[in-house]
Design a protein around this motif. Structure first.
Motif, short mmCIF file in Angstrom:
data_model
loop_
_atom_site.label_atom_id
_atom_site.label_comp_id
_atom_site.label_asym_id
_atom_site.label_seq_id
_atom_site.Cartn_x
_atom_site.Cartn_y
_atom_site.Cartn_z
N TYR A 145 0.89 -1.26 0.05
CA TYR A 145 0.14 -0.07 0.01
C TYR A 145 0.74 1.25 -0.36
CZ TYR A 145 -3.66 -3.37 1.08
OH TYR A 145 -4.57 -4.30 0.97
N SER A 194 3.26 -11.66 10.55
CA SER A 194 3.15 -10.73 11.46
C SER A 194 4.61 -10.49 11.83
CB SER A 194 2.68 -11.24 12.62
OG SER A 194 3.30 -12.54 13.27
N ARG A 203 6.21 -7.11 10.57
CA ARG A 203 5.59 -5.72 11.20
C ARG A 203 5.98 -5.97 12.81
NH1 ARG A 203 0.56 -2.58 9.13
NH2 ARG A 203 1.40 -1.55 10.98
N LYS A 205 -2.65 7.62 12.29
CA LYS A 205 -3.88 6.89 11.98
C LYS A 205 -4.23 7.11 10.58
CE LYS A 205 -7.19 10.63 12.71
NZ LYS A 205 -8.56 10.45 12.25
N TYR A 262 -2.66 6.57 8.19
CA TYR A 262 -1.80 5.36 7.56
C TYR A 262 -2.20 4.27 8.03
CZ TYR A 262 0.61 8.91 4.84
OH TYR A 262 1.15 10.16 4.25
N LYS A 263 -3.47 4.04 8.82
CA LYS A 263 -3.65 2.70 9.30
C LYS A 263 -3.94 1.57 8.47
CE LYS A 263 -6.47 0.70 12.87
NZ LYS A 263 -7.34 -0.38 12.38
N ASP A 264 -3.29 0.34 8.56
CA ASP A 264 -3.30 -0.63 7.55
C ASP A 264 -3.16 -0.30 6.11
OD1 ASP A 264 -4.31 -2.10 9.77
OD2 ASP A 264 -6.52 -1.52 9.55
N ARG A 265 -2.10 0.65 6.11
CA ARG A 265 -1.91 1.17 4.55
C ARG A 265 -0.34 0.97 4.34
NH1 ARG A 265 -5.68 0.44 1.94
NH2 ARG A 265 -4.62 1.57 0.12
N ALA A 323 0.25 -5.96 3.19
CA ALA A 323 -0.66 -7.17 3.62
C ALA A 323 -0.22 -8.60 2.60
CB ALA A 323 -2.11 -6.67 3.25
#
Length: 439
Positions: free
Chosen positions: A144, A170, A173, A209, A211-214, A217
Motif C-alpha cells: 500500500y 506478522s 511488522r 492513524k 496510514y492505518k493498515d496502509r 498485507a
C-alpha cells in the motif's frame, strides 16, 4: 450505537484493571497490618459504596482511575493533617521501608499477573492462526502507500528481515523490525534480489492513524463467495465459486488487483472474464457502485496455519506475549525521546483507546485489549514520576539503600509536582485524541 459500545467496553475494561490494581495495594497493605480507609474504583463524587470492617468500598462518578487510601501515607488526596502526630503502629509510615515498598509495588504486580493470565487463556482458548512464510511467498505481499514509499511493489517476495529469516507474516511488522535502528527487508522481485532500507522518519508515519493498515498485507488469490442479492454482481450473473480472471482486459486474479480496478471504475460499467466452477469461461458485465464494489463476498484462497496449545504450552507463550507489550512500550518510549516518533502520534487517551476496542462487542478482542492495557498500566505506573507508584518506589528504594527517609514535606511537594505532571499529560492526551480523531 457504535459509540456506546466503544464507551461501554472502555469503561468495563478500565474498571476491571483499576479494580485489580488497587486491590493489589489493598491486599498487600492489609497483609502487613496497615489500615486501609478507602478503596474506590473511579474518582469522587461517590455514587455507591459500603463499609466492611475498617474499609469503605465505593464506586466514583469519574471512571478513569481509582485509589486506595492507606492511613499514614501521603498520596493523591494530599491529606497531611494527621502526619504531624506520632505514627500509630497500623499506619503506612510506621512500617519498615521494605514492607512499604511491597505495598507500592502491589498494584503493578497484580496488573502484570492479570495481563499474563489473560494472554495465557487467550492462547489456550483460541490457539494461533497465521500466514506462514512459505504460504506468503507463493504470491508475495500487497504494497500500500507506505509500502510503496520504501520501494516495495505488490507481488514482491520478502526473503529476510534485518538480515534474518522469519516464520510468518506478522514478523514483517514485529517490534524487532519497527524499532530497529535501520530496518531492512531482503526482497525478491522477479529474478532480482536486493535490500530495501526503511527511510528516516518512517516509523513516525507508520504510527499516524491516516496510514492505518496502509503498509503491507498478504497477497491472495480468491474466488467468489456469497453473491449479495439485488447487487450488480447478482444481476450480472456472477455465481459462488466463480473466479474473476480479468476486468476490462486487466488481470484481476488477486483481490488487490480487483479492488484497484473496481475503484478506478467507480460508477462505470466493466466487462469481466469469469471462470466457472466447471472450468468454462464466460464474459459478464457489471455496473460498479460509487464505492467501487459490485456486490459479493470474496473467499481468500490462502492457507492459514492454525496451532492449538495445551494449557502448559500456553503458559510460556502467553507470558511472552504479555511481556512483549512491556518491551514494546520501553522501545517506543526510547523512540519518543530520540525524536523518531512524535508524542502526538504515540500517546493515546480515552477516545482513541475506546476506538481500539471497536464498535462491535467481540469478547476475544475485548480481553486482548484488556490484557494489553493491563501490561501498559503496569509499565506506566512503574515510571519514576511522583504520584505514580514508580515515584514512591524510587523514594523507598533510596530510603532502603541510604537508611535515610525523605521528609514528609519533601514527599508532599513531590506528590504535588507529580499530580501536575499527570494532569497535564491527561489533558494533553484528551485534546490530542480530539485532534487526531478529527484530522
Amino acid at each position: 450505537m457504535e459509540g456506546l459500545i466503544m464507551t461501554a467496553q472502555l469503561l468495563l475494561g478500565l474498571s476491571i484493571l483499576v479494580g485489580v490494581h488497587e486491590f493489589g495495594h489493598l491486599i498487600a497493605a492489609k497483609a502487613f497490618g496497615m489500615r486501609v480507609e478507602k478503596y474506590s474504583i473511579g474518582f469522587p463524587p461517590k455514587i455507591w459504596g459500603f463499609q466492611y470492617g475498617e474499609t469503605e468500598y465505593s464506586f466514583g462518578a469519574i471512571p478513569l482511575g481509582g485509589f486506595v487510601k492507606i492511613s499514614g501515607m501521603i498520596d493523591e488526596s494530599l491529606d497531611t493533617e494527621s502526619m504531624s502526630a506520632e505514627p500509630e503502629e497500623w499506619e503506612f509510615r510506621a512500617k519498615p521501608a521494605w514492607q512499604r515498598l511491597i505495598v507500592m509495588m502491589g498494584g503493578i504486580i497484580v496488573n502484570v499477573i492479570t495481563g499474563i493470565i489473560i494472554f495465557v487463556f487467550l492462547v489456550y482458548s483460541n490457539g494461533n492462526s497465521f500466514v506462514p512464510k512459505e504460504e506468503l511467498n507463493k504470491h508475495g505481499i500487497v504494497a500500500y502507500e507506505l509500502g510503496q514509499e520504501i520501494g516495495l511493489q505488490s507481488g514482491d517476495v520478502i526473503l529476510k528481515v534485518n538480515g534474518k529469516d522469519y516464520d510468518r507474516f506478522s514478523d514483517l511488522r514485529s517490534m524487532d523490525v519497527l524499532f530497529a535502528d535501520q530496518p531492512t527487508y531482503k526482497v525478491q522481485r522477479g529474478d532480482s534480489v536486493f535490500d530495501l532500507a526503511f527511510p528516516e522518519g518512517f516509523l513516525n508515519k507508520l504510527t499516524d492513524k491516516k496510514y492505518k493498515d496502509r503498509f503491507i498485507a498478504p497477497r491472495f488469490p480468491y474466488e467468489v463467495g456469497q453473491v449479495i442479492a439485488g447487487t450488480a454482481a447478482a444481476d450480472g450473473g456472477l455465481k459462488a465459486k466463480d473466479k474473476i480472471l480479468t476486468i476490462n482486459n486487466e488481470p484481476a486474479l488477486y483481490f488487490d488487483q480487483l479492488k484497484e480496478i473496481l475503484t478506478s471504475n467507480a460508477d462505470s460499467n466493466v466487462v469481466a472474464t469469469v471462470k466457472r466452477a466447471d472450468n468454462t469461461t464466460e464474459t459478464l458485465t457489471f455496473k460498479v457502485s460509487s464505492e467501487g464494489t459490485i456486490g459479493f463476498q470474496p473467499r481468500p484462497l490462502i492457507n492459514y496455519q492454525h496451532d492449538e496449545y495445551t494449557f502448559g504450552e500456553a503458559i510460556p507463550i502467553g507470558t511472552t506475549q504479555a511481556f512483549n507489550v512491556v518491551w514494546a512500550n520501553i522501545k517506543g518510549l526510547g523512540k519518543i525521546f530520540s525524536g523518531d516518533v512524535a508524542v502526538s502520534k504515540s500517546l493515546s487517551g480515552p477516545i482513541r483507546i475506546a476506538q481500539m476496542f471497536g464498535g462491535t462487542w467481540d469478547w476475544n478482542k475485548f480481553w486482548n485489549m484488556t490484557g494489553l492495557l493491563s501490561m501498559v498500566l503496569a509499565f506506566m505506573n512503574f515510571l519514576p514520576i511522583p504520584a505514580l507508584d514508580g515515584g514512591h518506589v524510587v523514594f523507598l528504594t533510596y530510603e532502603i539503600v541510604s537508611g535515610q527517609k525523605p521528609s514528609d514535606k519533601f514527599l508532599e511537594n513531590a506528590q504535588k509536582v507529580g499530580m501536575v505532571i499527570l494532569l497535564s499529560l491527561m489533558v494533553f492526551a484528551f485534546f490530542n485524541d480530539i485532534v487526531q480523531t478529527i484530522f
